[in-house]
Design a protein around this motif. Structure first.
Motif, short mmCIF file in Angstrom:
data_model
loop_
_atom_site.label_atom_id
_atom_site.label_comp_id
_atom_site.label_asym_id
_atom_site.label_seq_id
_atom_site.Cartn_x
_atom_site.Cartn_y
_atom_site.Cartn_z
N VAL A 87 14.37 -7.61 0.24
CA VAL A 87 13.84 -7.88 1.59
C VAL A 87 14.13 -6.67 2.47
CG1 VAL A 87 14.02 -10.39 1.53
CG2 VAL A 87 16.00 -9.07 2.23
N CYS A 88 13.26 -6.44 3.45
CA CYS A 88 13.58 -5.39 4.41
C CYS A 88 13.12 -5.80 5.80
CB CYS A 88 13.03 -4.04 3.99
SG CYS A 88 11.32 -3.80 4.33
N THR A 89 13.74 -5.22 6.79
CA THR A 89 13.34 -5.49 8.17
C THR A 89 13.50 -4.21 8.98
OG1 THR A 89 13.59 -7.06 9.99
CG2 THR A 89 15.64 -6.27 9.01
N GLY A 90 12.84 -4.17 10.10
CA GLY A 90 12.91 -3.00 10.98
C GLY A 90 11.95 -3.21 12.14
N PRO A 91 12.16 -2.48 13.25
CA PRO A 91 11.33 -2.70 14.45
C PRO A 91 9.86 -2.36 14.23
CG PRO A 91 12.79 -0.80 14.71
CD PRO A 91 13.20 -1.46 13.46
N GLU A 92 9.57 -1.54 13.20
CA GLU A 92 8.16 -1.14 13.02
C GLU A 92 7.39 -2.02 12.05
OE1 GLU A 92 8.75 3.52 12.88
OE2 GLU A 92 10.53 2.26 12.82
N ILE A 93 8.05 -3.01 11.48
CA ILE A 93 7.32 -3.92 10.57
C ILE A 93 6.53 -4.90 11.44
CG2 ILE A 93 7.59 -5.72 8.82
CD1 ILE A 93 9.83 -4.09 7.65
N THR A 94 5.21 -4.92 11.21
CA THR A 94 4.34 -5.61 12.18
C THR A 94 4.14 -7.09 11.86
OG1 THR A 94 2.50 -4.84 10.87
CG2 THR A 94 3.05 -3.55 12.85
N GLU A 95 4.45 -7.50 10.62
CA GLU A 95 4.15 -8.87 10.21
C GLU A 95 5.14 -9.32 9.14
OE1 GLU A 95 0.13 -10.76 8.60
OE2 GLU A 95 -0.05 -8.63 9.04
N ASP A 96 5.47 -10.62 9.11
CA ASP A 96 6.22 -11.15 7.98
C ASP A 96 5.28 -11.14 6.77
OD1 ASP A 96 8.57 -11.78 9.35
OD2 ASP A 96 7.94 -13.83 9.80
N LYS A 97 5.75 -10.65 5.63
CA LYS A 97 4.88 -10.60 4.44
C LYS A 97 5.68 -10.92 3.18
CE LYS A 97 1.30 -7.23 5.71
NZ LYS A 97 0.06 -7.74 5.18
N LEU A 98 4.99 -11.50 2.20
CA LEU A 98 5.63 -11.83 0.91
C LEU A 98 4.76 -11.35 -0.25
CD1 LEU A 98 7.50 -13.55 -1.11
CD2 LEU A 98 5.96 -15.46 -0.63
N TRP A 99 5.35 -10.62 -1.18
CA TRP A 99 4.68 -10.31 -2.44
C TRP A 99 5.44 -11.01 -3.56
CZ3 TRP A 99 4.20 -6.70 1.42
CH2 TRP A 99 2.95 -6.11 1.59
N LEU A 100 4.73 -11.79 -4.35
CA LEU A 100 5.36 -12.49 -5.48
C LEU A 100 4.69 -12.05 -6.77
CD1 LEU A 100 7.13 -14.63 -6.77
CD2 LEU A 100 5.58 -16.39 -5.95
N ASN A 101 5.47 -11.51 -7.67
CA ASN A 101 4.96 -10.99 -8.96
C ASN A 101 3.74 -10.10 -8.77
OD1 ASN A 101 6.90 -12.50 -10.36
ND2 ASN A 101 5.58 -14.31 -10.34
N GLY A 102 3.80 -9.20 -7.78
CA GLY A 102 2.75 -8.19 -7.61
C GLY A 102 1.59 -8.60 -6.72
N SER A 103 1.48 -9.88 -6.34
CA SER A 103 0.36 -10.27 -5.47
C SER A 103 0.89 -10.74 -4.13
CB SER A 103 -0.44 -11.45 -6.05
OG SER A 103 -0.66 -11.26 -7.39
N GLU A 104 0.11 -10.44 -3.09
CA GLU A 104 0.54 -10.89 -1.77
C GLU A 104 0.29 -12.39 -1.65
OE1 GLU A 104 -0.74 -8.47 1.54
OE2 GLU A 104 0.27 -9.85 2.92
N GLU A 105 1.28 -13.12 -1.14
CA GLU A 105 1.16 -14.58 -1.00
C GLU A 105 1.39 -14.97 0.45
OE1 GLU A 105 2.60 -17.36 -3.59
OE2 GLU A 105 1.71 -16.28 -5.27
#
Ligand SMILES: Nc1ncnc2c1ncn2[C@@H]1O[C@H](COP(=O)(O)OP(=O)(O)OP(=O)(O)O)[C@@H](O)[C@H]1O
Ligand SMILES: C[C@@](O)(CCOP(=O)(O)OP(=O)(O)O)CC(=O)O
Length: 397
Positions: free
Chosen positions: A50-68
């Motif tokens: 997981v990563c976070t920072g002020p420039e990340i514009t959206e919560d996002k999840l990739w599971l086994n190579g595909s965005e979910e």
């Protein structure tokens, strides 16, 4: 780009006393306490970065190579709880980076099939929650963190701890006492092994969540299970683990799997998770125990046809004389045993089992099994330097 990154692995757990039924669907509060064994991450594990920072514009999840999608209420509840705990720390120490306000990127990989009845959701939510707890440097205990994983998927709370684990159902309406606790670490009874027979199935009969709701709403037998059966069994099974009393632990495990599947059959309309291959495996386990006049193996089945066979290391050759003979065609043996060891299982079978008994075994059973996964008891989530995120871009590597 300023980025903060953390990674963790988390294990699968397979219940020996089943969680089936919710008293609160949003908070995943169960109608009974449950017990499980955490399995080794050498064989089955989720790795989540997981990563976070002020420039990340959206919560996002990739599971086994595909965005979910991260939109599910369950995942949102987990993220909200974690941010709340982080915010408390930030309120107490104004020097801390304001991570609670920033979006997160989550990248996860399961090293085993997802959504195939192998408890991927348990390992998946445990890893997600644990990785963010690490990122946020939360000081809370694993039992406290387990309450957050529970909101993702009930059984996930048990994957926060290693060894022998209980999920105490709790009584409070807000779920603050419904958490996982360790009964004993794996070192207490380290020779617990598991052979998973992955049974071919086109798709899951009924998802766990809706299956449970149907059982709670329609099965009379279920009321008997949660009131009269499980409360005693919970105490007895915990005791069996503490005393390393294998025959009792094994018998309770088999009976509880049967009891859970009986409540599924008693639901209306009925739910069938086990198929004919699963039933063949149950018969085989009873055959093996009767043959040795000793409890060698215990089966358990979750919400699907796959069999998990628990056994003690010292009984491995007795068990495998049968199951290697019957499932030798199925992949999964070579990585754990040498050719000589496998040949020995076959000759044990030939020398021990009379021709008269051999005819009673179903030689076709292997046709319904796609692979065997041989594993053993293991620890809880592990911190790792392995990272699935590119620390320059905040995207999957
Ligand atoms: N690594 C992961 N990170 C986040 N979510 C995950 C991860 N792995 C699985 N999941 C979630 O769990 C879902 C699969 O859960 P599902 O209950 O259908 O299968 P399962 O857990 O493999 O089977 P069962 O619960 O019967 O053992 C996925 O669709 C996904 O939403
Ligand atoms: C049969 C089981 O595996 C049911 C697991 O159910 P889930 O934890 O997958 O259900 P949700 O809370 O709805 O996500 C028994 C068990 O693991 O105890």
């Amino acid at each position: 780009m300023t980025l903060f990154v953390a990674s963790t692995t988390a294990p699968v757990n397979i219940a020996t006393l089943k969680y089936w039924g919710k008293r609160d669907k949003t908070l995943n509060l169960p109608t009974n306490s449950s017990i499980s064994v955490t399995l080794s991450q050498e064989d089955l594990r989720t790795l989540t970065s997981v990563c976070t920072g002020p420039e990340i514009t959206e919560d996002k999840l990739w599971l086994n190579g595909s965005e979910e999608s991260l939109k599910s209420e369950r995942t949102q509840n987990c993220l909200a709880d974690l941010r709340k705990l982080r915010m408390k720390l930030e309120d107490e120490d104004s020097n801390l980076p304001k991570m609670s306000k920033w979006n997160v990127v989550i990248v996860s990989e399961n090293n085993f099939p997802t959504a195939a009845g192998l408890a991927s959701s348990a390992a998946g939510f445990a890893a997600l929650v644990m990785a963010i707890a690490k990122l946020y440097e939360l000081p809370d205990s694993l039992s406290e963190i387990s309450k957050i994983a529970r909101k993702g998927s009930g059984s996930a709370c048990r994957s926060l701890l290693g060894g022998y684990v209980a999920w105490e159902m709790g009584e409070k309406a807000d779920g603050s006492d419904s958490k996982a606790v360790q009964i004993a670490p794996m070192e207490h009874w380290p020779n617990m092994k598991a052979a998973i027979l992955v049974v071919s199935a086109s798709k899951k009969d009924t998802p766990s969540t809706s299956g449970m709701q149907l059982t709670v709403g329609t099965s009379d037998l279920f009321q008997h299970r949660i009131k009269d059966v499980v409360p005693h069994r919970f105490v007895e099974m915990k005791q069996a683990v503490l005393e390393k009393d294998w025959p009792t632990f094994a018998e309770l495990t088999m009976k509880d799997s049967n009891s859970f599947h009986a409540t599924c059959l008693d639901s209306f309309p009925p739910i069938f998770y086990m198929n004919d291959v699963s039933k063949g495996i149950i018969k085989l386990c009873h055959f093996i125990n009767a043959f040795y006049n000793e409890t060698i193996v215990a089966y358990t089945f979750d919400a699907g046809p796959n069999a998990v066979l628990y056994y003690l290391e010292e009984n491995e050759s007795k068990l495998f004389a049968f199951i290697y003979e019957l499932f030798a065609e199925v992949p999964g043996w070579d990585s754990k045993f040498s050719k000589d060891e496998l040949t020995q299982f076959l000759s044990d079978f030939d020398s021990k089992i009379s021709n008269q008994l051999k005819v009673e075994l179903d030689k076709e059973l292997y046709k319904g099994v796609t692979k065997v996964i041989l594993t053993h008891i293991g620890p809880g989530p592990q911190s790792t330097d392995e990272c699935l995120i590119d620390t320059k871009t905040g995207l999957p590597k």
